[in-house]
Motif scaffolding. Structure first.
Motif, PDB file in Angstrom:
ATOM      1  N   ASP A 143      31.126  35.232  54.398  1.00 47.92           N
ATOM      2  CA  ASP A 143      30.811  36.282  53.326  1.00 47.92           C
ATOM      3  C   ASP A 143      31.520  35.617  52.232  1.00 47.92           C
ATOM      4  N   GLY A 144      30.798  35.796  50.926  1.00 51.28           N
ATOM      5  CA  GLY A 144      31.472  35.530  49.646  1.00 51.28           C
ATOM      6  C   GLY A 144      30.823  35.530  48.615  1.00 51.28           C
ATOM      7  N   PHE A 145      31.210  35.276  47.261  1.00 54.10           N
ATOM      8  CA  PHE A 145      30.519  35.627  45.857  1.00 54.10           C
ATOM      9  C   PHE A 145      30.448  34.202  45.137  1.00 54.10           C
ATOM     10  N   GLU A 146      29.439  34.229  44.300  1.00 54.30           N
ATOM     11  CA  GLU A 146      29.473  33.063  43.500  1.00 54.30           C
ATOM     12  C   GLU A 146      29.389  33.920  42.045  1.00 54.30           C
ATOM     13  N   LEU A 147      30.073  33.304  41.312  1.00 53.98           N
ATOM     14  CA  LEU A 147      30.327  33.939  39.837  1.00 53.98           C
ATOM     15  C   LEU A 147      29.990  33.064  38.951  1.00 53.98           C
ATOM     16  N   PHE A 148      29.046  33.290  38.007  1.00 48.71           N
ATOM     17  CA  PHE A 148      28.517  32.470  37.037  1.00 48.71           C
ATOM     18  C   PHE A 148      28.928  33.233  35.745  1.00 48.71           C
ATOM     19  N   VAL A 149      29.593  32.310  34.988  1.00 48.89           N
ATOM     20  CA  VAL A 149      30.510  32.625  33.705  1.00 48.89           C
ATOM     21  C   VAL A 149      30.357  31.573  32.601  1.00 48.89           C
ATOM     22  N   LYS A 150      30.725  32.043  31.453  1.00 46.64           N
ATOM     23  CA  LYS A 150      30.709  31.045  30.307  1.00 46.64           C
ATOM     24  C   LYS A 150      31.740  29.942  30.588  1.00 46.64           C
ATOM     25  N   PRO A 151      31.306  28.808  30.346  1.00 47.66           N
ATOM     26  CA  PRO A 151      32.394  27.784  30.609  1.00 47.66           C
ATOM     27  C   PRO A 151      34.001  27.775  30.060  1.00 47.66           C
ATOM     28  N   GLU A 152      33.808  28.684  28.850  1.00 47.44           N
ATOM     29  CA  GLU A 152      35.103  28.695  28.223  1.00 47.44           C
ATOM     30  C   GLU A 152      36.110  29.835  28.926  1.00 47.44           C
ATOM     31  N   HIS A 153      35.445  30.572  29.904  1.00 49.19           N
ATOM     32  CA  HIS A 153      35.931  31.626  30.615  1.00 49.19           C
ATOM     33  C   HIS A 153      36.350  31.217  32.063  1.00 49.19           C
ATOM     34  N   ALA A 154      36.019  29.853  32.487  1.00 54.25           N
ATOM     35  CA  ALA A 154      36.241  29.295  33.534  1.00 54.25           C
ATOM     36  C   ALA A 154      37.785  29.194  34.210  1.00 54.25           C
ATOM     37  N   VAL A 155      38.487  28.598  33.169  1.00 45.74           N
ATOM     38  CA  VAL A 155      40.055  28.462  33.776  1.00 45.74           C
ATOM     39  C   VAL A 155      40.706  29.940  33.824  1.00 45.74           C
ATOM     40  N   GLU A 156      40.341  30.728  32.822  1.00 48.19           N
ATOM     41  CA  GLU A 156      41.060  32.095  33.109  1.00 48.19           C
ATOM     42  C   GLU A 156      40.723  32.948  34.366  1.00 48.19           C
ATOM     43  N   LEU A 157      39.431  32.642  34.654  1.00 47.77           N
ATOM     44  CA  LEU A 157      38.795  33.276  35.825  1.00 47.77           C
ATOM     45  C   LEU A 157      39.404  32.615  37.272  1.00 47.77           C
ATOM     46  N   TRP A 158      39.647  31.025  37.064  1.00 48.00           N
ATOM     47  CA  TRP A 158      40.167  30.409  38.221  1.00 48.00           C
ATOM     48  C   TRP A 158      41.326  31.035  38.622  1.00 48.00           C
ATOM     49  N   GLN A 159      42.348  30.955  37.572  1.00 48.49           N
ATOM     50  CA  GLN A 159      43.676  31.364  37.502  1.00 48.49           C
ATOM     51  C   GLN A 159      43.960  33.095  38.102  1.00 48.49           C
ATOM     52  N   ALA A 160      43.015  33.892  37.512  1.00 47.41           N
ATOM     53  CA  ALA A 160      42.991  35.180  37.992  1.00 47.41           C
ATOM     54  C   ALA A 160      42.653  35.355  39.646  1.00 47.41           C
ATOM     55  N   LEU A 161      41.694  34.441  40.041  1.00 44.17           N
ATOM     56  CA  LEU A 161      41.338  34.651  41.353  1.00 44.17           C
ATOM     57  C   LEU A 161      42.554  34.059  42.327  1.00 44.17           C
ATOM     58  N   THR A 162      43.033  32.749  41.681  1.00 42.30           N
ATOM     59  CA  THR A 162      44.092  32.542  42.435  1.00 42.30           C
ATOM     60  C   THR A 162      45.105  33.065  42.537  1.00 42.30           C
ATOM     61  N   LYS A 163      45.425  34.147  41.626  1.00 48.09           N
ATOM     62  CA  LYS A 163      46.795  35.113  41.730  1.00 48.09           C
ATOM     63  C   LYS A 163      46.482  36.170  42.821  1.00 48.09           C
ATOM     64  N   ALA A 164      45.245  36.575  42.565  1.00 48.69           N
ATOM     65  CA  ALA A 164      44.578  37.741  43.519  1.00 48.69           C
ATOM     66  C   ALA A 164      44.638  37.396  44.715  1.00 48.69           C
ATOM     67  N   GLY A 165      44.337  36.079  45.023  1.00 53.23           N
ATOM     68  CA  GLY A 165      44.060  35.612  46.617  1.00 53.23           C
ATOM     69  C   GLY A 165      45.310  35.021  47.166  1.00 53.23           C
ATOM     70  N   GLU A 166      46.426  34.980  46.368  1.00 54.80           N
ATOM     71  CA  GLU A 166      47.794  34.282  46.832  1.00 54.80           C
ATOM     72  C   GLU A 166      48.344  34.941  48.158  1.00 54.80           C
ATOM     73  N   ALA A 167      48.373  36.568  48.210  1.00 55.38           N
ATOM     74  CA  ALA A 167      48.985  37.156  49.190  1.00 55.38           C
ATOM     75  C   ALA A 167      48.150  36.945  50.400  1.00 55.38           C
ATOM     76  N   VAL A 168      46.922  36.735  50.316  1.00 58.10           N
ATOM     77  CA  VAL A 168      45.771  36.564  51.783  1.00 58.10           C
ATOM     78  C   VAL A 168      45.752  35.193  51.959  1.00 58.10           C
ATOM     79  N   GLY A 169      46.195  34.262  51.355  1.00 55.25           N
ATOM     80  CA  GLY A 169      46.171  32.823  51.742  1.00 55.25           C
ATOM     81  C   GLY A 169      44.940  32.080  51.147  1.00 55.25           C
TER      82      GLY A 169
END
Length: 372
Positions: free
Chosen positions: A197-223
């Motif tokens: 299961d999973g998601f593909e997220l299409f965003v503007k290139p200028e938002h990519a870093v911000e989104l990567w960091q937010a996902l990394t933080k949100a996923g930290e606790a679950v590995g």
């Protein structure tokens, strides 16, 4: 002549800061792995992985006759895809050979996004432009308009849910909806190439870093871990998913690849390759060509693409993809083999690995299927 500089995604500096091993893939500098590809693979199977897939080729098709153009240009029945849904399909040559396999998203009544493989994006774009003659529709190269991040694995719904108000529970497999993830406007698609299961997220290139960091933080606790293209390949191989240039080529029709179901003869109007594919379908029924099968090693040696598959001293097929399978703990491969040797459990099948015939078990694909 020096080859052109590889293209870099919006996340390039971030990958390097994470210590990624980078590789040239289809003209892009992409992360191959960050640490251990086996650990990355297992994280996706048991927890979650985060991928940069910004090398994929997005092509937008708009206009009153967008659906008619896509029905003519592709083998699928795109007119029956509802808004907010997606479909796996292919684009073929007039002789039926596969130019690429694609996902087409219907974003609105008269707007579609075609996602091509990185290595074929220009070929697909050129073919769609060429085939658009006479249709009231516009084909637009949107490769630079998007970055693409994928979160894959059993923990992915919880991770993305923590960052969006979008109705993820109502989002079916192969559906996509516009929303915001971590405050970033995104097309949120429930698609992937891992068997999870999973998601593909299409965003503007200028938002990519911000989104990567937010996902990394949100996923930290679950590995959640960052994942490179190396584990993406072993994940899709276990899931029995074809890779263009390996299981799919211009030398094969969708029927040769065992994917004849994507060809919709019943749709209205003519489409490129219809005649050749009609013949290929009849041929596949009366005299099946080679069949795509799974092979599991009895030993430890890993088969690679192009290695001969043998039985009784004769070459009966060819490996298209092979790798060690972290989930099965053995080397696995996909191969086209003669129909007579394609049944699961067929005895006496081996792979010629540098002159040594290594025994392999023939199995039905996929090797791995997630528990729903």
């Amino acid at each position: 002549m020096s080859s052109p500089e590889p293209r870099r995604t919006a996340l390039d500096a971030l990958h390097r800061s994470l210590g990624a091993t980078m590789t040239d893939f289809a003209g892009w500098d992409m992360p191959l792995r960050y640490a251990s590809e086996r650990d990355e693979h297992n994280a996706v199977r048991t927890r979650a992985g985060l991928f940069d897939l910004s090398h994929m080729g997005e092509i937008t098709v708009t206009g009153p006759q967008a659906a008619a153009l896509l029905n003519h240009a592709l083998v699928g029945n795109i007119a029956t895809v509802g808004p907010g849904r997606a479909r796996y399909t292919m684009i073929c040559q007039a002789d039926g050979g596969i130019l690429d396999d694609l996902i087409v998203y219907r974003l609105a009544e008269t707007e579609y996004m075609v996602v091509a493989n990185a290595s074929n994006a220009q070929v697909v774009l050129d073919a769609l432009v060429d085939r658009s003659a006479g249709f009231d529709a516009e084909v637009r190269d949107d490769r630079d308009a998007y970055a693409l991040l994928a979160v894959q694995g059993p923990e992915s719904p919880g991770i993305v849910k923590a960052l969006t108000d979008a109705d993820l529970d109502g989002l079916k497999y192969y559906a996509g909806l516009p929303g915001t993830v971590a405050g970033v406007p995104a097309l949120i698609a429930r698609t992937g190439y891992t068997g999870e299961d999973g998601f593909e997220l299409f965003v503007k290139p200028e938002h990519a870093v911000e989104l990567w960091q937010a996902l990394t933080k949100a996923g930290e606790a679950v590995g959640l871990v960052p994942c490179g293209l190396s584990c993406r390949d072993t994940l899709r191989l276990e899931a029995g998913m074809p890779l263009y240039g390996h299981e799919l080529t211009t030398a094969l029709t969708p029927f040769d690849a065992g994917l004849g179901r994507v060809v919709k003869f019943e749709k209205e109007g003519d489409f490129v390759g219809r005649e050749a594919l009609t013949e290929a379908a009849a041929r596949a029924e009366s005299n099946p060509p080679r069949v795509l099968v799974g092979l599991i090693a009895e030993g430890r040696r890993v088969p690679r693409a192009g290695y001969p598959v043998v039985a009784g001293g004769q070459v009966i097929g060819e490996i298209t993809s092979g790798a060690p399978s972290p989930t099965l703990g053995k080397p696995i491969a996909m191969a086209y083999v003669d129909a007579a040797h394609s049944a699961p459990g067929t005895a006496g099948v081996g792979v010629d690995i540098r002159g040594s015939h290594e025994p392999y078990e023939v199995v039905a694909l996929p090797f791995y299927k997630r528990q729903k």
